[in-house]
Each structure stands twice: as C-alpha cells, then as structure tokens.
Write an enzyme that holds these catalytic residues in place. Structure first.
Site, PDB file in Angstrom:
ATOM      1  CD  GLU A  91      61.687   0.006  12.107  1.00  0.00           C
ATOM      2  OE1 GLU A  91      61.553   0.008  10.877  1.00  0.00           O
ATOM      3  OE2 GLU A  91      61.917  -1.025  12.754  1.00  0.00           O
ATOM      4  N   GLY A 128      54.694  -3.683   9.687  1.00  0.00           N
ATOM      5  CA  GLY A 128      54.047  -4.804   9.017  1.00  0.00           C
ATOM      6  C   GLY A 128      52.529  -4.792   9.120  1.00  0.00           C
ATOM      7  CD  GLU A 175      60.010  -7.928  12.940  1.00  0.00           C
ATOM      8  OE1 GLU A 175      61.011  -8.363  12.344  1.00  0.00           O
ATOM      9  OE2 GLU A 175      59.101  -7.294  12.345  1.00  0.00           O
ATOM     10  CG  ASN A 213      64.653  -5.415   8.391  1.00  0.00           C
ATOM     11  OD1 ASN A 213      65.250  -6.485   8.214  1.00  0.00           O
ATOM     12  ND2 ASN A 213      63.952  -5.161   9.497  1.00  0.00           N
ATOM     13  CB  SER A 254      53.274   0.471   7.149  1.00  0.00           C
ATOM     14  OG  SER A 254      52.970  -0.726   7.847  1.00  0.00           O
ATOM     15  CG  HIS A 260      63.499  -4.772  13.886  1.00  0.00           C
ATOM     16  ND1 HIS A 260      62.316  -5.410  14.179  1.00  0.00           N
ATOM     17  CD2 HIS A 260      63.281  -4.066  12.757  1.00  0.00           C
ATOM     18  CE1 HIS A 260      61.423  -5.098  13.245  1.00  0.00           C
ATOM     19  NE2 HIS A 260      61.984  -4.281  12.375  1.00  0.00           N
ATOM     20  CE  LYS A 291      60.783  -6.545   9.111  1.00  0.00           C
ATOM     21  NZ  LYS A 291      59.499  -6.247   9.767  1.00  0.00           N
TER      22      LYS A 291
HETATM   23  P1  PGA Z   1      57.463  -2.783   7.389  1.00  0.00           P
HETATM   24  O1  PGA Z   1      58.715  -3.158   8.351  1.00  0.00           O
HETATM   25  O2  PGA Z   1      57.971  -1.764   6.399  1.00  0.00           O
HETATM   26  O3  PGA Z   1      57.076  -4.075   6.744  1.00  0.00           O
HETATM   27  O4  PGA Z   1      56.408  -2.225   8.274  1.00  0.00           O
HETATM   28  C1  PGA Z   1      59.598  -2.170   8.796  1.00  0.00           C
HETATM   29  C2  PGA Z   1      60.627  -2.810   9.695  1.00  0.00           C
HETATM   30  O5  PGA Z   1      60.298  -3.770  10.398  1.00  0.00           O
HETATM   31  O6  PGA Z   1      61.791  -2.377   9.745  1.00  0.00           O
END
Ligand code: PGA
Length: 257
Positions: free
Chosen positions: A166, A172, A96, A9, A211, A94, A11
């Site tokens: 997730e 993140g 976000e 992803n 992560s 997601h 982003k």
């Molecule tokens: P990350 O993000 O691996 O940076 O924690 C995962 C995601 O948001 O899908």
C-alpha cells in the site's frame, strides 16, 4: 494458482446496525464468486458481523492486535481473543498504525508471529511515502519492512501470510499507483522472498491497496503479481466492494479459460 483475496478494511467506521447491513449485502453478493472475500470491522463489531458472515463464504478479520498474548496491557486485544471471535486474518502494520501510533517494523513482526501462533493469517502491510518514492527509496523502504519480518520469523513466516503493498500516498487520496508501478513493487517483493524460498514466494498472495475502486480494479488485478486488493473507502459500500470482487473474479475466469 493463487486464489485472489479481496479484503475490506472498514477502519473506524460503522454502527452495529450499519455493519450488519453491509455484511449481509456482501455475503449475498459474494457467495458465488471464485475469489476469497474478507471483511475487517472494528473489534466491537466482530460478533455482530460474525453472526452474518459465519454461515457464508465471507471471512472475518481484525485490523490490529497486541503482540502480547495476555497480561497487564490495558486497552489491548490479543490474537487468541480475536481467534475466539471467529477471525481468520488480522491486518498488521497498516500505514495508519505505523504513522499515527508509531508502530515499528519490529513490533509489527512480533504481532504477525502472535497472530500465526493463534492459528490466523496476518495481512502484513508495507509501503512507501511520497517523499520516499521521490527520493528513489521505494525498494529500500519495502525491503527494510520485510527484513524485520524475515529476521523475526525467517522465510517460513511467509508460508501463512498475506502481504499488502500500500503506497502511503495512494491511501484514501484517490491517487492509485498505475498497474505497472504497482506490478514493479509486487514483483520486487516476490523476488525478495523467492531469493530465500521459491515455493513460499510463488504461493504468497500479495495484495495491492490504495484507492482501489470498481473502475481501476481490473487493470490492477490483471498484473502478474497482484493477487487481489486491500480496500478502504470503496469497501464501505456493498455495490462498489462487490464490483471490485467481480473484477478479481473476471481475472480468474480469464486465466482459467
Ligand atoms: P483506501 O484505503 O482504499 O481508502 O485508499 C486502503 C487502505 O487503507 O487499506
């Protein structure tokens, strides 16, 4: 047997040049691996990335789409439009998008149906916040997120779907759920689908995200109900993303031998 899927992803990152470079390195490195590899750039980079991955085994996906198919929805992109650009998957729900853009589970379920109608596979993200985990609500939160999908499309909607667990507190942040913590939630998700249709549940790929890095990937992917990863930060570097793909490949090789 479920083939592992490793999804990057990307982003809101990259330039036309940098995503082409990243996609080229990933295509070259992933070609011989027994796992499915997916990259999800921003929509305006789809055509450039497709030109690179189109003739490789790497699949292309998007990070969101409209639930509407066409019409007066300024700024939106429909599932059919993404399909025309070579997308096979769309990440939906997601955290976000849920937190920053106030998407509801009902709206996300409609987006998933729209993606399926366009012949693609949704990657439906679910997960709890830290407050919800500390309040002992993990199961209730995830069940409610899945129920919205079950109500909109029935269990059959999970035939052509990938679920990504997730935990919001792990995205993140550098904090990962332990393999055992993640496995417990993955098993719960599979059990919930299985209570309606055991065949659909056993074929359903459930990814872990939050992560995922080269050094924790193998222990996560070694769990019985973890079928790969949805990777953010570490997907922006070809070396670390390919190391995660290789960790998934080594679990396949172990099961096969
Ligand atoms: P990350 O993000 O691996 O940076 O924690 C995962 C995601 O948001 O899908």
């Amino acid at each position: 047997m479920r083939q592992p899927l490793i999804a990057g992803n990307w982003k809101l990152n990259g330039t036309r040049n940098s995503v082409v470079e990243l996609a080229s390195e990933i295509s070259a490195g992933a070609a011989s691996l027994p796992v499915e590899v997916l990259v999800c750039p921003v929509v305006v980079h789809l055509a450039d990335v497709l030109a690179v991955v189109g003739n490789s085994p790497v699949h292309l996906g998007a990070q969101n789409c409209s639930e509407a198919r066409t019409g007066a929805y300024t700024g939106e992109v429909s599932a059919d439009m993404l399909q025309e650009f070579g997308c096979e998957y769309v990440i939906l729900g997601h955290s976000e998008r849920r937190a920053l853009y106030h998407e509801t589970s009902e709206q996300i379920a409609q987006k998933c149906l729209s993606v399926q109608q366009a012949g693609m596979t949704p990657v439906l993200c679910v997960g709890e916040t830290l407050e919800e985990r500390e309040a002992g609500q993990v199961e209730a939160v995830i069940a409610a997120q899945l129920d919205a999908m079950l109500e909109a499309g029935g269990v059959d909607a999970f035939r052509q779907m990938v679920v990504a667990y997730e935990p919001v507190w792990a995205i993140g942040t550098g904090k990962t759920a332990s393999p055992e913590e993640a496995q417990a939630v993955h098993a719960m998700i599979r059990q919930k689908i299985s209570s309606q249709n055991a065949d659909i549940a056993s074929a359903l790929r459930i990814l872990y995200g939050g992560s995922v890095k080269a050094d924790n990937a193998a222990s996560l992917f070694g769990q019985a109900d973890i079928d790969g990863g949805l990777v953010g930060g570490a997907a922006l570097d070809a070396t670390s993303f390919l190391a995660i793909c290789e960790a998934a490949a080594s679990t396949v090789e172990k099961t096969a031998s």
